[in-house]
Design a protein around this motif. Structure first.
Motif, PDB file in Angstrom:
ATOM      1  N   ASP A  92       0.806  -1.246   0.118  1.00  0.00           N
ATOM      2  CA  ASP A  92       0.145   0.152  -0.032  1.00  0.00           C
ATOM      3  C   ASP A  92       0.836   1.117  -0.142  1.00  0.00           C
ATOM      4  O   ASP A  92       1.411   1.598   0.774  1.00  0.00           O
ATOM      5  N   VAL A  93       0.817   2.005  -1.119  1.00  0.00           N
ATOM      6  CA  VAL A  93       1.783   3.052  -1.216  1.00  0.00           C
ATOM      7  C   VAL A  93       1.220   4.265  -0.314  1.00  0.00           C
ATOM      8  O   VAL A  93       1.743   5.124   0.098  1.00  0.00           O
ATOM      9  N   ALA A  94      -0.266   4.230   0.008  1.00  0.00           N
ATOM     10  CA  ALA A  94      -0.906   5.154   0.739  1.00  0.00           C
ATOM     11  C   ALA A  94      -0.417   5.307   1.968  1.00  0.00           C
ATOM     12  O   ALA A  94      -0.517   6.362   2.980  1.00  0.00           O
ATOM     13  N   ASP A 195     -14.932  -5.927 -13.160  1.00  0.00           N
ATOM     14  CA  ASP A 195     -15.808  -5.685 -12.064  1.00  0.00           C
ATOM     15  C   ASP A 195     -14.884  -5.865 -10.713  1.00  0.00           C
ATOM     16  O   ASP A 195     -14.733  -5.075 -10.000  1.00  0.00           O
ATOM     17  N   ASP A 196     -14.317  -7.060 -10.584  1.00  0.00           N
ATOM     18  CA  ASP A 196     -13.217  -7.310  -9.437  1.00  0.00           C
ATOM     19  C   ASP A 196     -12.175  -6.612  -9.427  1.00  0.00           C
ATOM     20  O   ASP A 196     -11.680  -5.780  -8.334  1.00  0.00           O
ATOM     21  N   ALA A 197     -11.537  -6.224 -10.724  1.00  0.00           N
ATOM     22  CA  ALA A 197     -10.690  -5.246 -10.816  1.00  0.00           C
ATOM     23  C   ALA A 197     -10.840  -3.751 -10.101  1.00  0.00           C
ATOM     24  O   ALA A 197     -10.071  -3.142  -9.322  1.00  0.00           O
ATOM     25  N   GLU A 198     -12.064  -3.403 -10.655  1.00  0.00           N
ATOM     26  CA  GLU A 198     -12.428  -1.875  -9.904  1.00  0.00           C
ATOM     27  C   GLU A 198     -12.955  -1.982  -8.549  1.00  0.00           C
ATOM     28  O   GLU A 198     -12.517  -1.127  -7.810  1.00  0.00           O
ATOM     29  N   LYS A 199     -13.105  -3.326  -7.886  1.00  0.00           N
ATOM     30  CA  LYS A 199     -13.281  -3.366  -6.513  1.00  0.00           C
ATOM     31  C   LYS A 199     -12.054  -3.256  -5.696  1.00  0.00           C
ATOM     32  O   LYS A 199     -11.879  -2.599  -4.659  1.00  0.00           O
ATOM     33  N   GLN A 200     -11.036  -4.027  -6.297  1.00  0.00           N
ATOM     34  CA  GLN A 200      -9.650  -3.978  -5.627  1.00  0.00           C
ATOM     35  C   GLN A 200      -8.973  -2.535  -5.954  1.00  0.00           C
ATOM     36  O   GLN A 200      -8.122  -2.435  -4.846  1.00  0.00           O
ATOM     37  N   THR A 201      -9.277  -1.899  -6.953  1.00  0.00           N
ATOM     38  CA  THR A 201      -8.647  -0.507  -7.113  1.00  0.00           C
ATOM     39  C   THR A 201      -9.230   0.404  -6.366  1.00  0.00           C
ATOM     40  O   THR A 201      -8.722   1.519  -5.845  1.00  0.00           O
ATOM     41  N   ALA A 202     -10.568   0.280  -5.849  1.00  0.00           N
ATOM     42  CA  ALA A 202     -11.364   1.287  -5.318  1.00  0.00           C
ATOM     43  C   ALA A 202     -10.712   1.699  -3.826  1.00  0.00           C
ATOM     44  O   ALA A 202     -10.682   2.565  -3.411  1.00  0.00           O
ATOM     45  N   VAL A 203     -10.217   0.548  -3.076  1.00  0.00           N
ATOM     46  CA  VAL A 203      -9.811   0.603  -1.869  1.00  0.00           C
ATOM     47  C   VAL A 203      -8.601   1.556  -1.693  1.00  0.00           C
ATOM     48  O   VAL A 203      -8.611   2.664  -1.025  1.00  0.00           O
ATOM     49  N   PRO A 204      -7.612   1.311  -2.330  1.00  0.00           N
ATOM     50  CA  PRO A 204      -6.245   2.478  -2.390  1.00  0.00           C
ATOM     51  C   PRO A 204      -6.596   3.605  -2.711  1.00  0.00           C
ATOM     52  O   PRO A 204      -6.157   4.648  -2.368  1.00  0.00           O
ATOM     53  N   LEU A 205      -7.556   3.925  -3.954  1.00  0.00           N
ATOM     54  CA  LEU A 205      -7.904   5.151  -4.349  1.00  0.00           C
ATOM     55  C   LEU A 205      -8.742   5.873  -3.342  1.00  0.00           C
ATOM     56  O   LEU A 205      -8.429   7.138  -3.157  1.00  0.00           O
ATOM     57  N   SER A 206      -9.498   5.278  -2.384  1.00  0.00           N
ATOM     58  CA  SER A 206     -10.246   6.038  -1.586  1.00  0.00           C
ATOM     59  C   SER A 206      -9.451   6.437  -0.373  1.00  0.00           C
ATOM     60  O   SER A 206      -9.303   7.577   0.269  1.00  0.00           O
ATOM     61  N   LYS A 207      -8.214   5.585  -0.189  1.00  0.00           N
ATOM     62  CA  LYS A 207      -7.255   6.150   0.981  1.00  0.00           C
ATOM     63  C   LYS A 207      -6.353   7.327   0.460  1.00  0.00           C
ATOM     64  O   LYS A 207      -6.048   8.305   1.199  1.00  0.00           O
ATOM     65  N   LEU A 208      -6.072   7.197  -0.886  1.00  0.00           N
ATOM     66  CA  LEU A 208      -5.260   8.480  -1.674  1.00  0.00           C
ATOM     67  C   LEU A 208      -6.104   9.611  -1.437  1.00  0.00           C
ATOM     68  O   LEU A 208      -5.805  10.646  -1.240  1.00  0.00           O
TER      69      LEU A 208
END
Length: 853
Positions: A92-94, A195-208
Motif C-alpha cells: 500500500d503506497v498510501a 468488476d473485480d479489478a474495480e473493487k480492488q482498485t477502489a480501496v487504495p484510491l479511497s485512501k489516497l
C-alpha cells in the motif's frame, strides 16, 4: 461510460479556480461515480429500466468489438486487467504518504504553537524572519509530498476510468445479436474480471483521496501561518516610522522589566534551534557532499598555491593578484564559509550570522593592506561591534537593558568611525597633490560612505533616546551587516579572481579567445565588479528594510497597464521588450565576432563559408530575440499572426524590393557567388567586397568610395568576380619591334623576362606570341598569370618596366609610329620656308597641289 461523462463534467467544473484546490473534490466525485458504475447490473436493472436510462444509452453508444476481434481483444484486455490488479495488490503506497503527512502534521503543529505565543513582540525582526522561513520550509516539503500524492492518485484514477471504459465496450459487445455462446461466455468473463479489478482498485484510491484532503487542510494551515508571520513582519516595518516605546528618560523611571533570559533569549534560541534541526533534516542528502567537498578543497588550495607561484615566476601572473592564494588556509576557510552561507541561504538567520562572524578572520587576512589602511581600525572593531549587536538582539525581553546596550554600542561605533574619518581627511589633504584623479576617486567614495555611516549612527542613537527602538535596531544592524558584506565580497572576489587566473592562465585564455583575450579580461572584470556592487546594494537594501517596499512599488509600477483601445500595455512589458532587443543585438554581435574572427577561421572550411555562417547566425539570433521580445511585451501567437498578415499586405503593395533584396541576400549566403574580399565588376564599377548583408552588399572601389549595392542587383545584373575560385589573374603587355630582329629571339627574350619577375606564376608558364605584322613593326603580346594573392597592378607595371629595360639591353629597337601627311594647300609666302629650294608659285585657289621639288 458513465464515469467518462463524470470526468468530462469534472474537467469543466469551476474553470476559474485553481486546479490544486479542487483536485481532491474532483477525485471524490470520481470515486462516487465509480461506485455507481461498479454496482452489479442485476441490482440496477429495474431502476435503470424505469427511471434512469442514461447508463443504457451510454453503453449502447460504446463501440462494440467485432466477432472476429473478440478473442484477440479479450486476451489483450485480460493482460491489462491483470496488470492493474497487480499494481493494486502491491504494498500500500498510501501508507508511505500517510506517514509523511503525519510527520508534517506534527511538525506544523509544533511550529504553530511556537508562532502562536503572545511574546513574539519581544523578538527581533531577524527571529521573526527565521520563523517565517521555517514555515516556508514546511510549505516546500508539503508541496512536494502533495505533488507525489497527486500523481499517485491520478494514476489510480486513470486505471479506474480505463476499466470503466473497457467494461462499457464489452457490455456493448455482449448485447450484439448473433454472438456464438463461447464468445458470449468470454465477454461475460471479461466483464466479471473488470468488476473485480474495480473493487480492488477502489480501496487504495479511497485512501489516497482521504490523504489528499488531509494534505489540503495542512496546506491551508501553513498558508495561514505564513500570512500571520508576514503580518507581524510588516507591523515591525511600520513601527520604523513611529515611536513604539517611551523616551529613554521616561523609561528609566519604569521599574517593571521582563527577564531577558527566560523570555527574549530562550525564545530566540528555541526558534533558531528548532529551525536549524528541521532545515538540516530536510537537506540531509546534501550534507555528506558538502563535507566531502570541504575536505577535498583544502589540498586543492595547497596545490593552487604551488601553481600560483609557478605562474608568477613565469611572468603569466602578478604577485598582488595571487596574494589570496599565498594563504591557502584563509582562502579555504573563506570558501567553506561562503559555501555554508549558500547552503543556509533559506536557513536560520542566527546560524548565518554566526558563520559571517567566523568569516571575519579570513576576510581580514585576505583583504589587501591598502584597503585595510583606508578603512583603518574600523575593519577590526566592526567584528566586535557585530558580535555585540548580535548578542544584544537576544536581550529584547528587557527593553531598558537592550536600549542601554544599544546606545552604548552606537556611541562607541560613532566615536570610532568619526575619529577614523577625521584622520583620513587630514591624510587625504597631504596626499591630494601626489595622487591622480583615478586613484582619488575610490578614496572619495569611501570617505563619502564613511560620513553617511556617521549620520546613520547619529540617527540611530537619537531614535533610541526619543523612543523609536525599532528604527535604532534596524539602523545599527543594517550598518554593520552592509559594511561587513562589502569587505566579505571584496575578499571573496580576490580569491575567485586568483582561482580564475590559476585555472585559466593568460596563455590558455589567449588560445581560447584569440586576439580578443586582451579586451575580454577587462570586460569580465568590469562585469564582475558591477555584479558585486549590485549584490551588495541588494543586500544593503534588505538590511535597511527598504528592499521589500521598493520591490513592491516597482512591481506595482511595472505591472500597471495602460489601455490604448483594444491594446493593453504596461511599463514592465515595454522594459522587457527593450531589454530583450538590446540583449539580442549584443549577443548577436558578440557571437558573430567570435565566430568570424576566432572559431571559424580555425576550422578547415571553404572560403566564404565562415562568413555565411556568422552572418546567418547573427540574423537568426536577432530574429529569435525579436520573437522573445514580442512575447515579453505580451503579444500572443494570434496577435503575431495578425501582424504578419498585415505585413504580408504591405509586402504585396510597397515592400517588393525590400523582400526581393532580402531573399537575394539569403541566396548570396547559401550559393556564395561573392565572398568577403572578392574583387568584382558590377554596375559599371570595380571594387572589393567589404560586407555582405541581408539587404545590401557594400563594395569598396579602388578609389576608396563605399558603394551600397542592393542584393537584388547582384543577382539580376551581370556580375564579374575576379577571385571566385582563385586569386590569380592573367595580365598581358603589348609591344612592337622592328623587322630587323628575329621574332623567335624576341619571344624567347620576353618569356625569360616574365619568368624572372617575382609575383608571376610559373604554372601556367608565361608566354609571348606574335600577334601581328604591320607596316614597319612586329606586334608581340606577353601573357602571364600572377601568383595567388599577388597585387596584379604592381606585377603588370614591373613586367612592363623589365620588358623595356630588357629590349634596350638586347639592342632591339622599338619603332616609333610613322604617319603620312598630305598637304592640300600652303600659302605662297610660307612655301620657301616650308620646302627648301622651291620657287613660290603664283597664288591659286585653295587646294592646289604643291610643285615637286
Amino acid at each position: 461510460m458513465g464515469l467518462h461523462f463524470c470526468l468530462v463534467a469534472l474537467a469543466r467544473h469551476s474553470p476559474g479556480r485553481r486546479m490544486t484546490d479542487h483536485f481532491w473534490v474532483a477525485a471524490g466525485t470520481l470515486l462516487l461515480c465509480f461506485h455507481v458504475a461498479a454496482t452489479p447490473a442485476s441490482a440496477q436493472a429495474p431502476a435503470a429500466a424505469d427511471t434512469n436510462p442514461a447508463p443504457v444509452e451510454a453503453t449502447a453508444q460504446a463501440a462494440a468489438h467485432g466477432s472476429a476481434d473478440i478473442p484477440a481483444r479479450a486476451d489483450a484486455d485480460q493482460q491489462y486487467i491483470q496488470e492493474i490488479v497487480r499494481r493494486a495488490q502491491v504494498a500500500d503506497v498510501a501508507q508511505r504518504y500517510k506517514e509523511a503527512l503525519a510527520r508534517h502534521s506534527k511538525a506544523i503543529e509544533q511550529l504553530a504553537e511556537r508562532s502562536g505565543k503572545s511574546d513574539l513582540a519581544v523578538l527581533s525582526v531577524h527571529r521573526l524572519e527565521s520563523l517565517q522561513r521555517h514555515w516556508l520550509l514546511y510549505e516546500r516539503a508539503l508541496t512536494q509530498t502533495r505533488g507525489e500524492l497527486a500523481r499517485s492518485t491520478n494514476a489510480k484514477s486513470e486505471d479506474v476510468a480505463d476499466l470503466a471504459k473497457r467494461r462499457a465496450v464489452w457490455q456493448a459487445t455482449g448485447q450484439t445479436a448473433g454472438l456464438a455462446p463461447a464468445l458470449l461466455e468470454r465477454v461475460d468473463e471479461l466483464i466479471a474480471m473488470i468488476d473485480d479489478a474495480e473493487k480492488q482498485t477502489a480501496v487504495p484510491l479511497s485512501k489516497l483521496l482521504d490523504l489528499g484532503r488531509a494534505g489540503s487542510a495542512l496546506a491551508t494551515e501553513v498558508q495561514q501561518g505564513i500570512a500571520a508571520l508576514s503580518a507581524k513582519i510588516d507591523d515591525q516595518d511600520r513601527r520604523l516610522v513611529s515611536m513604539d516605546t517611551p523616551p529613554l528618560w521616561l523609561a528609566l523611571g519604569d521599574t517593571e522589566a521582563i527577564d531577558p533570559v527566560s523570555i527574549g533569549l530562550s525564545r530566540s534560541l528555541e526558534i533558531e534551534r528548532a529551525f536549524a534541526s528541521g532545515y538540516d533534516a530536510a537537506n540531509v542528502r546534501w550534507l555528506p557532499a558538502l563535507a566531502a567537498g570541504a575536505l577535498l578543497l583544502l589540498p586543492a588550495m595547497v596545490w593552487l598555491r604551488y601553481r600560483a607561484r609557478l605562474l608568477v615566476a613565469a611572468g603569466q601572473a602578478t604577485e598582488p593578484s595571487m596574494r589570496a592564494l599565498s594563504r591557502p588556509w584563509a582562502a579555504w576557510l573563506l570558501l567553506v564559509l561562503i559555501g555554508t552561507v549558500v547552503y543556509d541561504i533559506q536557513g536560520p538567520i542566527f546560524r548565518q550570522q554566526a558563520v559571517m562572524l567566523l568569516a571575519w578572520i579570513p576576510v581580514l587576512v585576505l583583504v589587501q593592506r591598502r584597503v585595510l589602511a583606508r578603512v583603518g581600525p574600523w575593519a577590526y572593531f566592526s567584528a566586535v561591534f557585530y558580535l555585540l549587536n548580535t548578542m544584544a538582539s537576544l536581550l529584547l525581553g528587557d527593553q531598558l537593558l537592550y536600549r542601554g546596550v544599544l546606545l552604548v554600542l552606537n556611541l562607541l561605533m560613532l566615536l570610532t568611525l568619526a575619529w577614523r574619518m577625521l584622520r583620513a581627511r587630514r591624510g587625504a589633504t597631504d596626499e591630494a597633490d601626489e595622487a591622480d584623479e583615478a586613484a582619488t576617486a575610490p578614496v572619495q567614495a569611501l570617505t563619502f560612505l564613511g560620513w553617511v555611516a556617521c549620520v546613520v549612527l547619529f540617527v540611530s542613537a537619537g531614535s533610541n533616546i526619543l523612543g523609536n527602538i525599532s528604527l535604532a535596531t534596524m539602523l545599527t544592524g543594517a550598518l554593520l551587516d552592509s559594511s561587513y558584506a562589502a569587505l566579505a565580497l571584496y575578499a571573496g572576489s580576490t580569491v575567485l579572481v586568483a582561482l580564475f587566473q590559476v585555472l585559466i592562465p593568460r596563455s590558455t585564455l589567449a588560445r581560447i579567445a584569440g586576439r580578443h583575450s586582451g579586451s575580454l579580461i577587462p570586460l569580465a572584470a568590469r562585469l564582475a565588479r558591477t555584479l558585486m556592487v549590485l549584490a551588495w546594494l541588494i543586500y544593503a537594501l534588505q538590511s535597511f528594510r527598504v528592499y521589500r517596499p521598493l520591490s513592491a512599488l516597482l512591481v506595482t509600477v511595472l505591472t500597471h497597464e495602460f489601455q490604448l483601445g483594444l491594446l493593453s500595455v504596461s511599463l514592465g512589458n515595454i522594459a522587457a521588450f527593450a531589454a530583450a532587443i538590446w540583449a539580442a543585438f549584443w549577443l548577436a554581435r558578440t557571437i558573430r565576432l567570435l565566430l568570424a574572427e576566432d572559431l571559424l577561421p580555425a576550422l578547415a572550411l571553404p572560403r566564404g563559408v565562415g562568413d555565411s555562417i556568422s552572418t546567418l547566425t547573427y540574423y537568426s539570433i536577432i530574429f529569435l530575440g525579436l520573437l522573445a521580445a514580442l512575447a515579453m511585451a505580451g503579444f500572443q501567437v494570434g496577435q503575431l499572426a495578425i501582424v504578419f498578415g498585415a505585413l504580408g499586405v504591405g509586402i504585396g503593395f510597397g515592400l517588393q524590393d525590400v523582400v526581393k533584396n532580402f531573399v537575394a541576400g539569403l541566396i548570396l549566403m547559401f550559393e556564395r557567388p561573392i565572398r568577403l574580399g572578392d574583387v568584382v565588376d558590377v554596375a559599371g564599377m570595380s571594387g572589393k567586397v567589404r560586407d555582405i548583408g541581408m539587404r545590401a552588399t557594400i563594395i569598396t572601389t579602388f578609389d576608396g568610395a563605399e558603394v551600397v549595392v542592393p542584393n537584388g542587383m547582384l543577382l539580376a545584373d551581370k556580375l564579374v568576380n575576379w577571385t571566385l575560385n582563385s586569386s590569380s589573374r592573367r595580365i598581358h603587355v603589348d609591344i612592337s619591334t622592328g623587322y630587323g630582329v628575329s621574332p623567335q629571339q624576341t619571344i624567347e627574350l620576353l618569356e625569360g623576362i616574365a619568368r624572372g619577375i617575382d609575383g608571376i606564376a610559373l604554372s601556367p608558364a608565361p608566354e609571348a606570341i606574335l600577334t601581328g605584322l604591320t607596316p614597319g613593326a612586329l606586334q608581340f603580346s606577353v601573357r602571364a598569370w600572377t601568383a595567388p594573392h599577388a597585387y596584379w597592378v604592381g606585377v603588370r607595371s614591373e613586367l612592363a618596366v623589365r620588358i623595356r629595360d630588357g629590349l634596350s639591353e638586347a639592342g632591339i629597337e622599338v619603332p616609333l609610329p610613322q604617319r603620312e601627311m598630305h598637304v592640300r594647300s600652303v600659302p605662297g609666302a610660307a612655301l620657301p620656308a616650308a620646302v627648301p629650294g622651291t620657287v613660290a608659285p603664283v597664288q591659286g585657289s585653295l587646294g592646289a597641289e604643291l610643285p615637286n621639288t
